[in-house]
Design a protein around this motif. Structure first.
Motif, mmCIF file in Angstrom:
data_model
loop_
_atom_site.group_PDB
_atom_site.id
_atom_site.type_symbol
_atom_site.label_atom_id
_atom_site.label_comp_id
_atom_site.label_asym_id
_atom_site.label_seq_id
_atom_site.Cartn_x
_atom_site.Cartn_y
_atom_site.Cartn_z
ATOM 1 N N ALA A 66 0.841 -1.194 0.000
ATOM 2 C CA ALA A 66 0.000 0.000 0.000
ATOM 3 C C ALA A 66 0.882 1.252 0.000
ATOM 4 C CB ALA A 66 -0.921 -0.005 1.221
ATOM 5 N N TYR A 67 1.934 1.211 0.778
ATOM 6 C CA TYR A 67 2.918 2.303 0.816
ATOM 7 C C TYR A 67 3.539 2.502 -0.567
ATOM 8 C CZ TYR A 67 7.635 4.225 1.638
ATOM 9 O OH TYR A 67 8.801 4.939 1.567
ATOM 10 N N TRP A 68 3.821 1.404 -1.260
ATOM 11 C CA TRP A 68 4.417 1.475 -2.601
ATOM 12 C C TRP A 68 3.511 2.266 -3.557
ATOM 13 C CZ3 TRP A 68 9.220 0.402 -3.970
ATOM 14 C CH2 TRP A 68 9.549 0.162 -5.315
ATOM 15 N N SER A 69 2.199 2.069 -3.424
ATOM 16 C CA SER A 69 1.258 2.839 -4.245
ATOM 17 C C SER A 69 1.370 4.331 -3.948
ATOM 18 C CB SER A 69 -0.183 2.374 -3.973
ATOM 19 O OG SER A 69 -0.380 1.043 -4.389
ATOM 20 N N LEU A 70 1.556 4.671 -2.672
ATOM 21 C CA LEU A 70 1.648 6.087 -2.296
ATOM 22 C C LEU A 70 2.917 6.726 -2.839
ATOM 23 C CD1 LEU A 70 0.401 6.153 1.427
ATOM 24 C CD2 LEU A 70 -0.910 6.141 -0.704
ATOM 25 N N ILE A 71 4.049 6.022 -2.730
ATOM 26 C CA ILE A 71 5.282 6.659 -3.210
ATOM 27 C C ILE A 71 5.334 6.658 -4.739
ATOM 28 C CG2 ILE A 71 6.575 6.325 -1.083
ATOM 29 C CD1 ILE A 71 8.035 3.974 -2.394
ATOM 30 N N TRP A 72 4.592 5.752 -5.376
ATOM 31 C CA TRP A 72 4.435 5.851 -6.826
ATOM 32 C C TRP A 72 3.672 7.137 -7.155
ATOM 33 C CZ3 TRP A 72 0.033 6.306 -9.772
ATOM 34 C CH2 TRP A 72 0.212 6.225 -11.158
ATOM 35 N N ALA A 73 2.590 7.401 -6.426
ATOM 36 C CA ALA A 73 1.801 8.612 -6.652
ATOM 37 C C ALA A 73 2.627 9.871 -6.411
ATOM 38 C CB ALA A 73 0.564 8.616 -5.753
ATOM 39 N N LEU A 74 3.638 9.758 -5.562
ATOM 40 C CA LEU A 74 4.534 10.895 -5.279
ATOM 41 C C LEU A 74 5.674 10.990 -6.284
ATOM 42 C CD1 LEU A 74 4.757 10.556 -1.393
ATOM 43 C CD2 LEU A 74 3.547 12.355 -2.660
ATOM 44 N N GLY A 75 5.698 10.091 -7.259
ATOM 45 C CA GLY A 75 6.737 10.120 -8.283
ATOM 46 C C GLY A 75 8.065 9.557 -7.838
ATOM 47 N N LEU A 76 8.064 8.781 -6.751
ATOM 48 C CA LEU A 76 9.304 8.220 -6.214
ATOM 49 C C LEU A 76 9.526 6.777 -6.659
ATOM 50 C CD1 LEU A 76 8.986 9.719 -2.633
ATOM 51 C CD2 LEU A 76 10.383 10.574 -4.521
ATOM 52 N N VAL A 77 8.581 6.249 -7.396
ATOM 53 C CA VAL A 77 8.703 4.947 -8.061
ATOM 54 C C VAL A 77 8.408 5.205 -9.528
ATOM 55 C CG1 VAL A 77 7.701 2.640 -8.324
ATOM 56 C CG2 VAL A 77 8.014 3.617 -6.036
ATOM 57 N N GLU A 78 9.310 4.772 -10.395
ATOM 58 C CA GLU A 78 9.176 5.096 -11.817
ATOM 59 C C GLU A 78 7.931 4.476 -12.427
ATOM 60 O OE1 GLU A 78 11.763 4.802 -15.968
ATOM 61 O OE2 GLU A 78 12.753 4.537 -14.021
ATOM 62 N N GLU A 79 7.691 3.198 -12.172
ATOM 63 C CA GLU A 79 6.486 2.559 -12.678
ATOM 64 C C GLU A 79 6.085 1.421 -11.762
ATOM 65 O OE1 GLU A 79 6.891 -0.218 -16.134
ATOM 66 O OE2 GLU A 79 8.825 0.790 -16.358
ATOM 67 N N LEU A 80 4.803 1.129 -11.756
ATOM 68 C CA LEU A 80 4.300 0.020 -10.957
ATOM 69 C C LEU A 80 4.518 -1.278 -11.722
ATOM 70 C CD1 LEU A 80 0.914 1.346 -9.541
ATOM 71 C CD2 LEU A 80 3.028 0.964 -8.281
ATOM 72 N N ASN A 81 5.247 -2.205 -11.109
ATOM 73 C CA ASN A 81 5.442 -3.495 -11.745
ATOM 74 C C ASN A 81 4.148 -4.298 -11.712
ATOM 75 O OD1 ASN A 81 6.097 -3.582 -8.800
ATOM 76 N ND2 ASN A 81 6.167 -5.774 -9.172
ATOM 77 N N TYR A 82 4.025 -5.241 -12.612
ATOM 78 C CA TYR A 82 2.888 -6.153 -12.616
ATOM 79 C C TYR A 82 2.809 -6.810 -11.238
ATOM 80 C CZ TYR A 82 -0.130 -9.990 -14.218
ATOM 81 O OH TYR A 82 -1.164 -10.888 -14.383
ATOM 82 N N PRO A 83 1.623 -6.856 -10.636
ATOM 83 C CA PRO A 83 1.516 -7.303 -9.234
ATOM 84 C C PRO A 83 1.583 -8.824 -9.043
ATOM 85 C CG PRO A 83 -0.637 -6.685 -10.045
ATOM 86 C CD PRO A 83 0.341 -6.338 -11.137
ATOM 87 N N ASP A 84 2.694 -9.396 -9.502
ATOM 88 C CA ASP A 84 2.919 -10.825 -9.284
ATOM 89 C C ASP A 84 4.036 -11.069 -8.280
ATOM 90 O OD1 ASP A 84 4.922 -9.845 -10.923
ATOM 91 O OD2 ASP A 84 4.971 -11.604 -12.236
ATOM 92 N N ASN A 85 4.709 -10.000 -7.875
ATOM 93 C CA ASN A 85 5.796 -10.086 -6.892
ATOM 94 C C ASN A 85 5.757 -8.870 -5.988
ATOM 95 O OD1 ASN A 85 7.574 -12.498 -7.357
ATOM 96 N ND2 ASN A 85 7.535 -11.675 -9.446
#
Length: 224
Positions: free
Chosen positions: A112-131
């Motif tokens: 859930a945190y990963w989604s937030l930092i993606w929204a903040l532009g701190l994760v380049e792209e969301l990987n396919y949710p298999d891992n």
């Protein structure tokens, strides 16, 4: 993008990935129907969540008191301006006795945190949710900063349209996982149901500012 267009786009992605879908699954609201959360609000929620996750990870290793002592004696919480940001479910990790299931559930909040930092532009792209996400990167985006102001300098918030695109796609991934579980089948196309659920949790919080829940992060509703 209209809700109809967003649904069509999501379904095309699902088709390409071999993920089952239901045409009649409801659409998300349009941008006009959603009150965006401020960048500062998202940042503080993300940081408070990450801190609690670290305590939960130490609790799993039988070292919760050491983690509590670290955060009591350091000025980390104060430096990142999140002393008043912890939810009821998070507070127990600092002053209560979390149960084994609560500890396990909190460690999964990395996603859930990963989604937030993606929204903040701190994760380049969301990987396919298999891992699971890159936990070390998840930690580094905060710990490499001196404090909240330093953290905010790194942030490049994404627009609501982009957030809604991902929220809609995760909603449909989640339906596919739930449908498979109900019918006694493994999750399709390699999806990890826990990753999907927690990623969606983050996005539902991002677009759920008008919820009547007093402490919405702890009470996000994941209808499918």
């Amino acid at each position: 993008m209209t809700p109809q267009e967003r649904r069509t786009k999501s379904i095309e992605i699902l088709k390409e990935q071999g993920v089952p879908y239901m045409e009649q699954l409801p659409m998300l609201e349009s941008e006009e129907g959603i009150t965006p959360r401020s960048t500062e609000e998202i940042a503080k929620r993300a940081i408070a969540c990450l801190i609690t996750i670290q305590v939960a990870c130490d609790a799993m290793a039988g070292k919760i008191e050491e983690a509590r002592e670290f955060f009591r004696e350091s000025n980390f919480i104060e430096a990142f301006n999140v002393a008043d940001e912890f939810t009821e479910a998070e507070e127990i990790f600092f002053s209560g006795e979390p149960a084994e299931q609560q500890i396990l559930d909190m460690t999964w909040k990395y996603e859930a945190y990963w989604s937030l930092i993606w929204a903040l532009g701190l994760v380049e792209e969301l990987n396919y949710p298999d891992n699971i996400c890159d936990c070390q990167h998840a930690i580094n985006v905060v710990t490499e900063c001196k404090g909240f102001d330093d953290f905010m300098k790194k942030v490049k918030p994404r627009g609501l349209n982009e957030i809604l695109d991902q929220a809609d796609l995760l909603y449909r991934y989640h339906w596919a996982c739930v449908d498979a579980r109900i019918n006694g089948r493994p999750a399709p196309a390699g999806l990890d149901p826990s990753v999907v659920c927690e990623r969606r949790w983050g996005f539902e919080w991002l677009i759920g500012k008008d919820s009547d829940e007093n402490d919405y992060w702890d009470n996000v509703m994941l209808h499918t």
